[in-house]
Design a protein around this motif. Structure first.
Motif, mmCIF file in Angstrom:
data_model
loop_
_atom_site.group_PDB
_atom_site.id
_atom_site.type_symbol
_atom_site.label_atom_id
_atom_site.label_comp_id
_atom_site.label_asym_id
_atom_site.label_seq_id
_atom_site.Cartn_x
_atom_site.Cartn_y
_atom_site.Cartn_z
ATOM 1 N N SER A 56 0.868 -1.178 0.000
ATOM 2 C CA SER A 56 0.000 0.000 0.000
ATOM 3 C C SER A 56 0.907 1.232 0.000
ATOM 4 O O SER A 56 2.048 1.168 0.447
ATOM 5 N N ASN A 99 1.249 5.540 0.594
ATOM 6 C CA ASN A 99 0.717 6.747 1.203
ATOM 7 C C ASN A 99 0.944 7.903 0.231
ATOM 8 O O ASN A 99 2.067 8.372 0.071
ATOM 9 N N ILE A 100 -0.110 8.326 -0.425
ATOM 10 C CA ILE A 100 -0.021 9.432 -1.382
ATOM 11 C C ILE A 100 -0.306 10.729 -0.621
ATOM 12 O O ILE A 100 -1.372 10.892 -0.045
ATOM 13 N N THR A 101 0.654 11.622 -0.623
ATOM 14 C CA THR A 101 0.520 12.898 0.088
ATOM 15 C C THR A 101 0.604 14.051 -0.911
ATOM 16 O O THR A 101 0.960 13.853 -2.076
ATOM 17 N N MET A 142 -7.104 3.559 -5.871
ATOM 18 C CA MET A 142 -5.981 2.642 -6.034
ATOM 19 C C MET A 142 -6.295 1.278 -5.425
ATOM 20 O O MET A 142 -5.940 0.252 -5.991
ATOM 21 N N ARG A 143 -6.965 1.277 -4.299
ATOM 22 C CA ARG A 143 -7.380 0.012 -3.677
ATOM 23 C C ARG A 143 -8.398 -0.704 -4.554
ATOM 24 O O ARG A 143 -8.294 -1.902 -4.809
ATOM 25 N N PRO A 150 -6.398 7.042 -2.603
ATOM 26 C CA PRO A 150 -6.260 5.761 -1.894
ATOM 27 C C PRO A 150 -7.401 4.785 -2.182
ATOM 28 O O PRO A 150 -7.166 3.599 -2.417
ATOM 29 N N ASN A 151 -8.633 5.270 -2.202
ATOM 30 C CA ASN A 151 -9.773 4.395 -2.492
ATOM 31 C C ASN A 151 -9.737 3.889 -3.927
ATOM 32 O O ASN A 151 -10.003 2.715 -4.186
ATOM 33 N N VAL A 198 1.746 1.956 -9.439
ATOM 34 C CA VAL A 198 1.599 3.304 -8.871
ATOM 35 C C VAL A 198 2.349 4.314 -9.731
ATOM 36 O O VAL A 198 1.822 5.379 -10.057
ATOM 37 N N ASN A 231 -1.341 -1.420 -6.769
ATOM 38 C CA ASN A 231 -0.736 -1.778 -5.494
ATOM 39 C C ASN A 231 0.705 -2.261 -5.597
ATOM 40 O O ASN A 231 1.217 -2.896 -4.693
#
Length: 134
Positions: free
Chosen positions: A12, A14-16, A44-45, A41-42, A55, A50
């Motif tokens: 997973s 963490n996109i910031t 990509m899930r 995040p939603n 990504v 993943n």
């Protein structure tokens, strides 16, 4: 999973805002970036984005089509006026159904099709597709 080991498929990320700004540089739009940070995040899930490669490809493509996260729509749709192949049959359809969104939806037909998929009335509310969460 072609070309990926099992460990890589379960990662997973963490996109910031800093992640996206590092990709886009200084030209990014804070409203677009913040919307992406909230909703990516939603997405990509949901679509199994993943692995590092997925990504990288996904964020690279989004940066490309959004002019480095600066805009979610073309400024002008004159190019799409009277394009029957896109379903743009009424005067003004080109600007109403111009390229919008991160995955660039264009034309009355595509707005209708995507609206049906998303459960939104995009044909009567086309500006919704230009929002980062759609």
């Amino acid at each position: 999973m072609h070309g990926m080991d099992e460990k890589e498929t379960k990662m997973s990320f963490n996109i910031t805002t800093d992640t996206l700004k590092n990709i886009a540089g200084y030209s990014s739009n804070p409203t677009v970036v913040n919307g992406l940070v909230e909703h990516l995040p939603n997405v990509m899930r949901q679509y199994d984005i993943n692995s590092k490669q997925r990504v990288a490809h996904f964020l690279g493509m989004l940066a490309l089509v959004s002019n480095n996260f600066a805009s979610l729509e073309d400024p002008n749709g004159d190019l799409y006026e009277n394009r029957r192949d896109l379903g743009n049959v009424k005067k003004g359809d080109g600007n109403i159904f111009k390229n919008r969104g991160l995955i660039k939806i264009v034309g009355r037909n595509e707005y209708k099709r995507m609206g049906d998929i998303l459960g939104l009335d995009l044909e009567n509310n086309p500006q919704q597709i230009g929002r980062a969460h759609v």
